[in-house]
Motif scaffolding. Structure first.
Motif, short mmCIF file in Angstrom:
data_model
loop_
_atom_site.label_atom_id
_atom_site.label_comp_id
_atom_site.label_asym_id
_atom_site.label_seq_id
_atom_site.Cartn_x
_atom_site.Cartn_y
_atom_site.Cartn_z
N PHE A 136 -9.88 8.56 -2.65
CA PHE A 136 -9.23 7.31 -2.27
C PHE A 136 -8.72 6.62 -3.30
CE2 PHE A 136 -13.63 5.90 -3.51
CZ PHE A 136 -13.16 4.61 -4.17
N ASN A 137 -9.03 6.90 -4.56
CA ASN A 137 -8.53 6.06 -5.70
C ASN A 137 -7.33 6.95 -6.50
OD1 ASN A 137 -8.57 3.60 -7.09
ND2 ASN A 137 -9.60 4.47 -8.76
N TYR A 273 1.86 -0.35 -8.89
CA TYR A 273 1.75 -0.83 -7.77
C TYR A 273 2.40 -0.25 -6.45
CZ TYR A 273 3.65 -4.26 -4.13
OH TYR A 273 3.81 -4.85 -3.00
N MET A 274 3.28 0.54 -6.75
CA MET A 274 3.75 1.55 -5.55
C MET A 274 2.79 2.55 -5.46
SD MET A 274 8.06 1.19 -6.24
CE MET A 274 8.32 1.88 -4.59
N GLY A 275 1.95 3.12 -6.45
CA GLY A 275 1.08 4.10 -6.12
C GLY A 275 0.13 3.54 -5.29
N ARG A 276 -0.41 2.61 -5.68
CA ARG A 276 -1.51 1.81 -4.87
C ARG A 276 -0.92 1.39 -3.32
NH1 ARG A 276 -1.91 -2.71 -7.24
NH2 ARG A 276 -3.33 -1.75 -9.08
N LEU A 277 0.37 0.93 -3.07
CA LEU A 277 0.72 0.75 -2.00
C LEU A 277 1.04 1.99 -1.12
CD1 LEU A 277 2.23 -1.46 -0.29
CD2 LEU A 277 4.23 -1.08 -1.44
N SER A 278 1.28 3.15 -1.77
CA SER A 278 1.31 4.38 -0.99
C SER A 278 -0.05 4.89 -0.27
CB SER A 278 1.93 5.38 -1.89
OG SER A 278 1.01 5.94 -2.79
N ASP A 279 -1.00 4.37 -0.91
CA ASP A 279 -2.60 4.72 -0.47
C ASP A 279 -2.36 4.04 0.75
OD1 ASP A 279 -2.93 6.68 -2.53
OD2 ASP A 279 -4.07 5.07 -3.69
N GLN A 280 -1.92 2.63 0.76
CA GLN A 280 -1.96 1.94 1.86
C GLN A 280 -1.04 2.08 3.04
OE1 GLN A 280 -2.20 -1.90 -0.09
NE2 GLN A 280 -4.09 -1.67 -1.05
N GLN A 281 0.07 2.13 2.72
CA GLN A 281 1.38 2.13 3.70
C GLN A 281 2.01 3.57 4.01
OE1 GLN A 281 1.99 -0.68 5.28
NE2 GLN A 281 0.76 -1.88 4.04
N GLY A 282 1.45 4.35 3.34
CA GLY A 282 2.08 6.07 3.36
C GLY A 282 3.16 6.03 2.41
N SER A 325 6.09 8.00 -9.10
CA SER A 325 4.61 7.77 -8.78
C SER A 325 4.09 8.02 -7.40
CB SER A 325 4.22 6.40 -9.01
OG SER A 325 2.73 6.06 -8.63
N VAL A 326 4.89 7.69 -6.41
CA VAL A 326 4.69 7.97 -5.00
C VAL A 326 4.98 9.27 -4.69
CG1 VAL A 326 5.37 7.53 -2.62
CG2 VAL A 326 5.26 5.61 -4.33
N ALA A 327 6.04 9.88 -5.20
CA ALA A 327 6.19 11.38 -4.69
C ALA A 327 5.28 12.28 -5.50
CB ALA A 327 7.69 11.60 -5.34
N CYS A 328 4.74 12.13 -6.65
CA CYS A 328 3.94 12.78 -7.23
C CYS A 328 2.59 12.81 -6.82
CB CYS A 328 3.77 12.27 -8.68
SG CYS A 328 3.05 13.25 -9.82
N GLY A 329 2.26 11.77 -6.22
CA GLY A 329 0.87 11.38 -5.27
C GLY A 329 1.16 12.31 -4.04
N TRP A 330 2.18 12.25 -3.39
CA TRP A 330 2.45 12.84 -2.11
C TRP A 330 2.22 14.49 -2.09
CZ3 TRP A 330 7.35 11.70 1.32
CH2 TRP A 330 7.18 11.76 2.75
#
Length: 403
Positions: A136-137, A273-282, A325-330
């Protein structure tokens, strides 16, 4: 998975690990990009044009890209801690050696080897994060890792630019290389040993299988394309903005040009910020937002006043590093197999884009000026938007392509 003893969020080990990952990412990406703001100075020293000078950056990125394929296929054999530590220490030593080199060809050779060594860090440390931290983190931790890359890129550029103005570009590289060497040694000593690295056989056939999987899995393939385009655009902008700002009507000093990279701090915030936001919003929705911000910033740099150049670069950096950050996490969320292999393939395309578009931008600069560079970048980002909108629609409708 419930019985796993992940690095517990908020624990002493957690904070220590975050800190050393942050420092390691600073050193890795500082070493990779510290020559970027002094491309015009190095080019002038060896009588080169903009395209030729940009090879000092592109060859390092090409080395990273090429090594990513090897790492993707052989990732299960690499000890996460040992491989990343060796990469950091070796790259630091080469940074020092580049400062002493009297041949541009030798510099290019060392930059290529440096890229090969550093390739282990981004792919394996992302795999380490996915495997060792609580699921989750993961988005937050990857965001912190990427923020370290932005701070490292900023710090390295600032130090080398300032020393270049007051002493020489050679001394700048030697000084920063010594610092990175100390960080590499500390990284090896402080990073906890991995507990949950996937272990299975790998080899030449695995390389072929991994590349085939990357092309067959459309969910991942489209994200890899985004990585190629956003990083290529980012490197092109920062490779050649120095030429614009060092020339009339701005005629800025090398130190001031180096200070321009303070905009990386916006990326430090946006990646976390956007990495955390992606966990919440997709991831899809947040990635679309990041790309729109990136496009807006790039277009703003077309305006003549220097203040708009700075604001545009800040917005562009905010959007790009947040998007990364978001793409990498995806990638980690969509792939249930070996995390190092999927992250290595992501990084392969990421640095392939940096190497190719980073040099291609010089062709547009020499033929069409700064508007040519931004035209290329805008086309790349718009293509990314079309890809991500399509992928997000498919995800939201539960109609993802077959792998």
């Amino acid at each position: 998975m419930k019985n796993r003893e992940y690095i517990k969020t908020g624990s002493q080990v957690y904070w220590r690990t975050l800190f050393i990952i942050f420092l390691g990412s600073m050193a890795a990406f500082g070493a990779e990009y510290c020559v970027q703001p002094i491309i015009p100075v190095i080019a002038s020293s060896f009588g080169l044009n903009a395209v030729q000078g940009s090879l000092a950056v592109s060859l390092g990125l090409a080395g990273m890209s090429a090594a990513m394929l090897l790492i993707a296929g052989l990732a299960p054999r690499f000890d996460r801690k040992l491989a990343t530590s060796v990469g950091l220490i070796g790259a630091a030593i080469l940074t020092i050696m580049i400062g002493f080199s009297g041949s541009f060809e030798a510099i290019l050779g060392m930059r290529l080897i440096q890229g090969l060594l550093l390739a282990a860090f981004p792919s394996l440390i992302i795999a380490y994060i996915n495997e060792e931290f609580e699921p989750f983190n993961v988005g937050t931790v990857i965001g912190i890792y990427i923020s370290g890359t932005t701070v490292g890129g900023l710090f390295g550029r600032l130090v080398v630019s300032a020393i270049t103005d007051f002493v020489s570009w050679r001394m700048g590289l030697i000084a920063i290389g010594i610092l990175y060497l100390a960080v590499g040694i500390a990284f090896f000593m402080l990073l906890p040993k991995p507990k949950y690295q996937r272990q299975h056989q790998s080899g030449g056939l695995q390389l072929i299988k991994t590349f085939h999987t990357a092309l067959a899995n459309k969910k991942l393939l489209w994200i890899y394309l985004v990585a190629f385009l956003i990083m290529g655009s980012f490197v092109a902008v920062f490779n050649f903005i120095s030429y614009v700002l060092l020339a009339p009507p701005y005629s800025l000093s090398q130190t001031v040009v180096g200070l321009l990279f303070v905009v990386y701090l916006f990326g430090t915030f946006s990646s976390t910020y956007m990495g955390r936001l992606s966990d919440q919003q997709g991831n899809g929705r947040v990635l679309i937002l990041g790309l729109l911000i990136m496009l807006t910033g790039g277009l703003l740099t077309l305006l003549q006043p220097l203040v708009f150049k700075f604001i545009g670069l800040a917005i562009f950096t905010f959007g790009m590093l947040g998007s990364h950050s978001v793409a990498c996490g995806w990638v980690g969320k969509l792939n249930r197999g070996d995390k190092a292999q999927s992250s290595s393939m992501y990084m392969f395309f990421y640095y392939a884009g940096a190497s190719s578009l980073g040099t291609l931008g010089g062709v547009f600069l020499e033929s069409c000026g700064w508007s040519g560079v931004i035209g290329m970048v805008a086309a790349a980002v718009i293509l990314c938007l079309l890809v991500v909108v399509r992928l997000e629609l498919a995800v939201s409708q539960h109609l993802l392509w077959h792998q």
